[in-house]
Write an enzyme that holds these catalytic residues in place. Structure first.
Site, PDB file in Angstrom:
ATOM      1  N   GLN A   1     -40.336 -55.542 -86.343  1.00 18.91           N
ATOM      2  CA  GLN A   1     -41.694 -55.158 -86.142  1.00 18.91           C
ATOM      3  C   GLN A   1     -42.356 -54.767 -87.746  1.00 18.91           C
ATOM      4  O   GLN A   1     -41.611 -54.087 -88.420  1.00 18.91           O
ATOM      5  CB  GLN A   1     -41.985 -53.777 -85.339  1.00 18.91           C
ATOM      6  CG  GLN A   1     -41.386 -53.954 -83.999  1.00 18.91           C
ATOM      7  CD  GLN A   1     -39.870 -53.635 -83.740  1.00 18.91           C
ATOM      8  OE1 GLN A   1     -39.111 -53.911 -84.735  1.00 18.91           O
ATOM      9  NE2 GLN A   1     -39.485 -53.375 -82.611  1.00 18.91           N
TER      10      GLN A   1
ATOM     11  N   ASP B   1     -45.894 -57.389 -84.023  1.00 19.43           N
ATOM     12  CA  ASP B   1     -46.655 -56.106 -83.761  1.00 19.43           C
ATOM     13  C   ASP B   1     -47.638 -56.030 -84.984  1.00 19.43           C
ATOM     14  O   ASP B   1     -47.744 -54.897 -85.764  1.00 19.43           O
ATOM     15  CB  ASP B   1     -45.608 -54.940 -83.776  1.00 19.43           C
ATOM     16  CG  ASP B   1     -44.583 -54.846 -82.771  1.00 19.43           C
ATOM     17  OD1 ASP B   1     -44.657 -55.842 -81.908  1.00 19.43           O
ATOM     18  OD2 ASP B   1     -43.844 -53.817 -82.661  1.00 19.43           O
TER      19      ASP B   1
ATOM     20  N   ASP C   1     -45.943 -59.986 -79.520  1.00 24.64           N
ATOM     21  CA  ASP C   1     -46.699 -58.879 -79.177  1.00 24.64           C
ATOM     22  C   ASP C   1     -47.554 -58.095 -80.324  1.00 24.64           C
ATOM     23  O   ASP C   1     -47.588 -56.994 -80.481  1.00 24.64           O
ATOM     24  CB  ASP C   1     -45.513 -57.755 -79.025  1.00 24.64           C
ATOM     25  CG  ASP C   1     -44.294 -58.182 -78.238  1.00 24.64           C
ATOM     26  OD1 ASP C   1     -44.493 -59.124 -77.196  1.00 24.64           O
ATOM     27  OD2 ASP C   1     -43.377 -57.526 -78.261  1.00 24.64           O
TER      28      ASP C   1
ATOM     29  N   ARG D   1     -47.128 -59.575 -72.143  1.00 23.11           N
ATOM     30  CA  ARG D   1     -46.201 -59.293 -71.456  1.00 23.11           C
ATOM     31  C   ARG D   1     -46.245 -57.564 -71.343  1.00 23.11           C
ATOM     32  O   ARG D   1     -46.511 -57.051 -72.218  1.00 23.11           O
ATOM     33  CB  ARG D   1     -44.626 -59.486 -71.973  1.00 23.11           C
ATOM     34  CG  ARG D   1     -44.592 -59.095 -73.551  1.00 23.11           C
ATOM     35  CD  ARG D   1     -43.183 -59.646 -73.776  1.00 23.11           C
ATOM     36  NE  ARG D   1     -42.429 -59.269 -75.107  1.00 23.11           N
ATOM     37  CZ  ARG D   1     -41.479 -58.897 -75.585  1.00 23.11           C
ATOM     38  NH1 ARG D   1     -40.385 -59.454 -74.787  1.00 23.11           N
ATOM     39  NH2 ARG D   1     -41.182 -58.662 -76.840  1.00 23.11           N
TER      40      ARG D   1
ATOM     41  N   TRP E   1     -44.988 -54.051 -71.882  1.00 16.53           N
ATOM     42  CA  TRP E   1     -43.992 -53.236 -72.486  1.00 16.53           C
ATOM     43  C   TRP E   1     -43.607 -52.107 -71.790  1.00 16.53           C
ATOM     44  O   TRP E   1     -42.635 -51.637 -71.440  1.00 16.53           O
ATOM     45  CB  TRP E   1     -44.699 -52.498 -73.672  1.00 16.53           C
ATOM     46  CG  TRP E   1     -43.851 -51.956 -74.685  1.00 16.53           C
ATOM     47  CD1 TRP E   1     -42.436 -51.944 -74.498  1.00 16.53           C
ATOM     48  CD2 TRP E   1     -44.163 -51.050 -75.735  1.00 16.53           C
ATOM     49  NE1 TRP E   1     -42.093 -50.800 -75.522  1.00 16.53           N
ATOM     50  CE2 TRP E   1     -43.074 -50.330 -76.239  1.00 16.53           C
ATOM     51  CE3 TRP E   1     -45.606 -50.664 -76.262  1.00 16.53           C
ATOM     52  CZ2 TRP E   1     -43.107 -49.496 -77.037  1.00 16.53           C
ATOM     53  CZ3 TRP E   1     -45.769 -49.631 -77.283  1.00 16.53           C
ATOM     54  CH2 TRP E   1     -44.442 -49.024 -77.574  1.00 16.53           C
TER      55      TRP E   1
END
Ligand SMILES: *[C@@H]1O[C@H](CO)[C@@H](O)[C@H](O)[C@H]1NC(C)=O
Ligand SMILES: *[C@@H]1O[C@H](CO)[C@@H](O)[C@H](O)[C@H]1NC(C)=O
Ligand SMILES: *[C@@H]1O[C@H](CO)[C@@H](O)[C@H](O)[C@H]1NC(C)=O
Ligand SMILES: *[C@@H]1O[C@H](CO)[C@@H](O)[C@H](O)[C@H]1NC(C)=O
Ligand SMILES: *[C@@H]1O[C@H](CO)[C@@H](O)[C@H](O)[C@H]1NC(C)=O
Length: 337
Positions: free
Chosen positions: A141, A164, A185, A247, A249
């Protein structure tokens, strides 16, 4: 004939510049950041300007001249801060000239938040025409913007990362008319109520655009409206068909995409579970309405954990349902098309 061709070439770019306003000089009262400045009244970095802000609740502003400014920046004063980047066209990120850049990763910095190139722990902030990059790339991330403030507006900014990119963690936040780029993400967080509209969402590798971490039946949600999903320039060749809108988390994730135009080839499932071992699909709301464009596969078939919306149901999701009443007092309506 030759003359006519030349005229065409010259006239088209001039017309396309016409709608934007420029912001090339500091608004009155703003602290001024200018790379390599020798003026004692200016600051060579945003870090230095932020350190010079009074530690009180007064509203303050900062203007940044063109340049690439390395280093992570944390803003955590009590009062609101507005940061303006130099641009010849405030309406979009295309001409942003002030760039913040760093490449910390969560693995080395210790947490997602600690990796952020710009970290906002301040309420009432506004960012205009800033590009914020995390250059770490693949493997951890690595945030461009970590946003913990409430009533924060991010306008015509460019956020660039891989995994991220944008942490929209808590509070009321808007992201309007900007560019948000990443692979995995890349819009994520747990408790915010975020209205994300009019942006280009650029995908550079296989992955999910959103990873919402709502973990109880609270007021958190992401409402994404009238964004355009594209392949990022230089996207990995295997990205095609491996892009998902999101998606979960956590298993109360709530994400609605309305009127999205998609040119990046989506996976036919459109939405993903978190993982096979931990699907997190129990109490989620994952819905998209009026998703169009060549990136939507002709064999699209959404999973049972996605919620189809009628036009009437979709109409109930708007900026007021996302942010609650009173947003007019802090959202810059110039960016609400
Ligand atoms: C500041 O100085 C450095 C080193 O000379 C140079 O590379 C950079 O381009 C300068 N930045 C600006 C915005 O002039
Ligand atoms: C969540 O709360 C709302 C009211 O705030 C309620 O209508 C809804 O049924 C609740 N959903 C769940 C899954 O508990
Ligand atoms: C896509 O390709 C990259 C190399 O460009 C590779 O690292 C990655 O694992 C591939 N991803 C998928 C999901 O196939
Ligand atoms: C569907 O999305 C397109 C593109 O954003 C928009 O122009 C159109 O008005 C939307 N239609 C409805 C019914 O919301
Ligand atoms: C949002 O939706 C509500 C309920 O459908 C409606 O009353 C309100 O006018 C809408 N607000 C905006 C800003 O569109």
């Amino acid at each position: 004939m030759l003359l006519a061709l030349c005229l065409l070439v010259i006239v088209i770019p001039v017309l396309s510049l016409a709608p934007g306003k420029a912001r090339t000089t500091p608004p009155s009262g703003a602290l001024v950041v200018r790379a390599n400045t020798t003026s004692p009244n200016e600051f060579p970095t945003l870090i230095a300007a932020v350190a010079a802000l009074p530690a009180d609740s007064s509203p303050q502003s900062i203007f940044i001249y063109p340049g690439t400014y390395p280093g992570q920046v944390l803003i955590d004063r009590a009062g609101p801060v507005t940061i303006y980047g130099y641009t010849t066209d405030t309406s979009s990120p295309a001409h942003n000239a002030a760039v913040l850049t760093a490449s910390a990763s969560a693995a080395s910095a210790g947490s997602d938040d600690a990796s952020g190139t710009l970290r906002l722990k301040v309420d009432g902030a506004a960012l205009y025409n800033l590009d914020i990059r995390n250059g770490f790339g693949k493997g951890s991330q690595a945030l461009a913007l970590s946003n913990y403030g409430t009533r924060v507006g991010v306008y015509a900014c460019g956020l660039y990362g891989f995994q991220d990119t944008l942490l929209t963690e808590q509070g009321l936040q808007v992201y309007l008319q900007g560019h948000i780029e990443g692979a995995v993400d890349f819009i994520f967080g747990q408790r915010s109520q975020a209205y994300i509209a009019g942006n280009t969402l650029a995908v550079s590798s296989p992955g999910c655009i959103t990873a919402n971490g709502r973990s109880s039946n609270d007021s958190g949600m992401y409402l994404l409206e009238r964004n355009t999903i594209v392949l990022a320039s230089g996207a990995a060749s295997n990205t095609s068909g491996k892009v998902f809108l999101g998606r979960p988390w956590r298993d109360f994730a709530r994400v609605v995409f309305k009127s999205t135009i998609v040119t990046a080839p989506l996976n036919p499932a459109i939405w993903s579970e978190w993982s096979t071992a931990m699907p997190n699909t129990d109490h989620i709301l994952f819905a998209d309405f009026n998703t169009t464009g060549p990136g939507v596969p002709s064999n699209a078939a959404e999973p049972s954990f996605a919620t189809p919306l009628t036009a009437k149901e979709a109409a109930a999701y708007n900026i007021t349902s996302a942010l609650g009443s009173g947003w007019e007092s802090w959202v810059d309506a110039d960016y609400l098309f």
